[in-house]
Design a protein around this motif. Structure first.
Motif, short mmCIF file in Angstrom:
data_model
loop_
_atom_site.label_atom_id
_atom_site.label_comp_id
_atom_site.label_asym_id
_atom_site.label_seq_id
_atom_site.Cartn_x
_atom_site.Cartn_y
_atom_site.Cartn_z
N ILE A 392 0.81 -1.23 0.00
CA ILE A 392 0.00 0.00 0.00
C ILE A 392 0.84 1.27 0.00
CG2 ILE A 392 -1.95 -1.14 1.12
CD1 ILE A 392 -1.18 0.35 3.71
N THR A 393 2.10 1.18 0.40
CA THR A 393 2.92 2.39 0.46
C THR A 393 3.92 2.50 -0.68
OG1 THR A 393 4.52 1.34 1.98
CG2 THR A 393 2.69 2.57 2.96
N GLY A 394 3.71 1.75 -1.74
CA GLY A 394 4.59 1.90 -2.89
C GLY A 394 4.70 0.69 -3.77
N GLY A 395 4.33 -0.48 -3.27
CA GLY A 395 4.44 -1.68 -4.08
C GLY A 395 3.38 -1.78 -5.15
N ALA A 396 2.21 -1.18 -4.90
CA ALA A 396 1.12 -1.23 -5.86
C ALA A 396 1.25 -0.12 -6.90
CB ALA A 396 -0.21 -1.11 -5.13
N ASP A 397 0.66 -0.33 -8.05
CA ASP A 397 0.61 0.69 -9.10
C ASP A 397 -0.43 1.72 -8.70
OD1 ASP A 397 0.26 2.24 -11.36
OD2 ASP A 397 0.28 0.56 -12.75
N ALA A 398 -0.01 2.95 -8.49
CA ALA A 398 -0.92 4.00 -8.04
C ALA A 398 -2.06 4.24 -9.02
CB ALA A 398 -0.15 5.30 -7.81
N LYS A 399 -1.82 4.01 -10.32
CA LYS A 399 -2.85 4.29 -11.32
C LYS A 399 -4.00 3.29 -11.25
CE LYS A 399 0.31 6.48 -14.64
NZ LYS A 399 0.88 6.41 -16.01
N THR A 400 -3.73 2.10 -10.80
CA THR A 400 -4.76 1.06 -10.76
C THR A 400 -5.03 0.58 -9.34
OG1 THR A 400 -3.09 -0.66 -11.16
CG2 THR A 400 -4.19 0.28 -13.09
N PHE A 401 -4.63 1.36 -8.34
CA PHE A 401 -4.71 0.94 -6.95
C PHE A 401 -6.15 0.65 -6.53
CE2 PHE A 401 -4.63 2.08 -2.30
CZ PHE A 401 -3.88 0.98 -1.89
N GLN A 402 -6.37 -0.53 -5.97
CA GLN A 402 -7.67 -0.96 -5.47
C GLN A 402 -7.47 -1.70 -4.15
OE1 GLN A 402 -11.00 -0.74 -6.74
NE2 GLN A 402 -10.07 0.92 -7.91
N PRO A 403 -8.52 -1.80 -3.32
CA PRO A 403 -8.39 -2.50 -2.04
C PRO A 403 -7.89 -3.93 -2.21
CG PRO A 403 -10.42 -1.28 -2.10
CD PRO A 403 -9.86 -1.21 -3.48
N MET A 404 -7.06 -4.37 -1.28
CA MET A 404 -6.39 -5.66 -1.41
C MET A 404 -6.40 -6.43 -0.09
SD MET A 404 -4.58 -7.76 -3.36
CE MET A 404 -3.93 -6.81 -4.73
N ASN A 405 -6.77 -7.70 -0.16
CA ASN A 405 -6.57 -8.63 0.95
C ASN A 405 -5.12 -9.09 0.94
OD1 ASN A 405 -9.76 -9.81 0.21
ND2 ASN A 405 -9.25 -9.04 2.23
N VAL A 406 -4.61 -9.54 2.09
CA VAL A 406 -3.28 -10.13 2.12
C VAL A 406 -3.30 -11.44 1.33
CG1 VAL A 406 -3.64 -11.45 4.27
CG2 VAL A 406 -1.34 -10.71 3.63
N ASN A 407 -2.25 -11.68 0.56
CA ASN A 407 -2.14 -12.92 -0.21
C ASN A 407 -0.68 -13.16 -0.54
OD1 ASN A 407 -1.61 -11.98 -3.22
ND2 ASN A 407 -3.14 -10.58 -2.35
N PHE A 408 -0.33 -14.39 -0.86
CA PHE A 408 1.08 -14.73 -1.09
C PHE A 408 1.65 -14.07 -2.33
CE2 PHE A 408 0.09 -18.61 1.58
CZ PHE A 408 0.89 -18.21 2.65
N GLY A 409 0.78 -13.54 -3.20
CA GLY A 409 1.27 -12.82 -4.37
C GLY A 409 1.98 -11.52 -4.01
N LEU A 410 1.79 -11.03 -2.78
CA LEU A 410 2.46 -9.82 -2.33
C LEU A 410 3.84 -10.09 -1.77
CD1 LEU A 410 -0.51 -8.09 -0.43
CD2 LEU A 410 0.15 -7.83 -2.82
N PHE A 411 4.18 -11.37 -1.56
CA PHE A 411 5.44 -11.75 -0.92
C PHE A 411 6.54 -11.93 -1.96
CE2 PHE A 411 2.28 -12.57 2.10
CZ PHE A 411 2.78 -13.02 3.32
N PRO A 412 7.81 -11.68 -1.58
CA PRO A 412 8.91 -12.03 -2.48
C PRO A 412 8.88 -13.54 -2.74
CG PRO A 412 9.69 -10.66 -0.65
CD PRO A 412 8.28 -11.06 -0.32
#
Length: 449
Positions: A392-412
């Motif tokens: 939420i503080t920079g990993g997401a694309d600001a142009k398409t930012f939408q609410p997100m649940n935690v998921n393993f796709g956010l992990f390295p």
């Protein structure tokens, strides 16, 4: 230290932020507008009131990202998870909560803390100075929302959120319905029978879809063009995407056997989950709706077992605002233009009770460290907490930012060592790594104290 941390909003995020900061020795004031100013969805003046589902979702901390988030919050002494565990209801592999006692317990613990005061008042503008956390959630008051939008220099993003109806258990026809969790999940008989199932044959399902599509819906006001969060779509919106969508979504019949007719496989199944400890209330799982009240009663009466059901609460829909966090917040969740203000919870663009509380936990710790003149290292991105805040503080694309649940796709990514195509192996590697890194991070924090 004479400074106080001021937290606007006493929901999941605000409550957790206050608990974490106060336990770090920082005096806290929670500014909560309820019950003086009510909202569409809230019923009480309790802090951490659950307004939609009563589920914290999966509690599996080895194969599920939200279950891992549960684990991390417990390890960090989270109040929300402690009270959720104390007031949990049987729900198979999920963590469901008796919502009113849970909220009352959170409120009591916060009121009893010697460093926390709770003020019933509405904050209508962003403060000019001090130490603040804005954790007002999806139903931020209109004046404060406008102040945030003015400061951001743009309109806040928004979507529509829906809530599911709740049924009085004694009005469900158990001659047609039966108790069973999907695939008989649960360690006890109580957990394995925590859900009530209402079966449909193909003819009934098709008629139900027809009625759902034809039902009178709530119309949005002129100019309201926001979309929906995919994790909380109204059932009629799902039905509009295809007649089979519900049958492969919340009405999927897999993992269930009807004891009234074990030889016949249901074409679709409506599930209800226990909503309170007494077992007197059940919510219809996945049945968020924007149908008008009269239409809900007639359409839901078509569900076998609910033909004579009485509703403790019908479904509804409301506007849910959130900020474009990747643009507006720094890595410590501070508003770039006013760094004395942090944001936490659903207003930052996380979705779900647990994710909201988790962002409150981090914001509370970050604010407390700053006020104590300490340096708090960032939460590791390999953890559920760190992955979510980085998104939420920079990993997401600001142009398409939408609410997100935690998921393993956010992990390295992890090195699955030959098991890359084995999901269970890969998820276990994610959770093992996260637990080790989160434990080490907590140790650094405790050493700093």
């Amino acid at each position: 230290m004479t400074d106080r941390l001021h937290i606007v909003g006493g929901g999941m995020a605000g409550s957790e932020a206050a608990w974490q900061a106060a336990n770090a020795g920082v005096p806290v004031t929670i500014h909560e507008m309820r019950p003086t100013v009510g909202t569409f969805a809230h019923r009480t003046g309790s802090l951490a009131e659950m307004v939609c589902s009563n589920s914290f979702r999966s509690d599996d901390d080895e194969q599920n990202a939200v279950g891992l988030l549960h684990w991390e919050m417990r390890a960090a002494g989270g109040l929300i998870m402690e009270m959720a565990d104390a007031h949990r209801l049987p729900a198979g592999g999920a963590l469901a909560v008796d919502r009113d006692p849970f909220a009352e317990a959170v409120t009591a613990r916060l009121r009893a803390h010697p460093l926390i005061e709770i003020v019933d008042e509405e904050v209508t503008a962003l403060p000019a100075s001090g130490h603040w956390i804005i954790a007002t959630g999806p139903l931020t008051g209109s004046a404060l929302a406008q102040s945030i939008a003015d400061e951001a220099g743009q309109e806040s993003l928004a979507f529509f959120d829906a809530i599911a109806p709740i049924v009085h258990a004694d009005t469900i026809d158990m001659g047609q319905a039966w108790r069973q969790s999907r695939y008989d999940k649960g360690d006890t008989e109580d957990e394995r029978t925590a859900y009530i199932n209402c079966p449909m044959d193909r003819e009934t399902y098709e008629a139900f879809i027809d009625a759902l599509l034809a039902a009178e819906k709530t119309e949005f006001k002129p100019g309201e063009t926001a979309g929906y969060f995919d994790g909380c779509l109204p059932i009629e919106v799902m039905a509009e995407r295809g007649r089979e969508t519900l049958r492969f979504g919340p009405m999927k019949p897999v993992g269930l056997t009807n004891p009234h007719d074990p030889q016949t496989k249901a074409y679709a199944v409506v599930q209800l989950r226990r909503d309170n400890a007494l077992g007197t209330l059940y919510n219809i799982v996945g049945f968020q709706t924007k149908m008008k009240y009269g239409a809900q009663k007639s359409v839901f009466a078509m569900i076998p077992g609910l033909q004579d059901a009485s509703f403790a609460r019908l479904g509804g829909i409301h506007r849910n605002t959130f900020i474009n966090s990747p643009t507006l917040l720094d890595a410590e969740m501070r508003l770039r233009s006013k760094p004395h203000i942090r944001f936490a919870g659903q207003i930052t663009g996380v979705e779900g009770y647990v994710e909201s509380a988790a962002m409150g936990l981090l914001a509370g710790r970050m604010a407390a460290a700053e006020m104590r003149g300490e340096s708090l290292p960032p939460a590791p991105g390999t953890t559920a907490m760190g992955a979510l805040v980085r998104h939420i503080t920079g990993g997401a694309d600001a142009k398409t930012f939408q609410p997100m649940n935690v998921n393993f796709g956010l992990f390295p990514p992890v090195d699955a060592r030959g098991g890359r195509r084995n999901r269970a192996t890969r998820y276990k590697l994610y959770t093992d790594r996260a637990k080790a890194d989160w434990t080490a991070w907590l140790g650094l924090r405790e050493a700093a104290e």
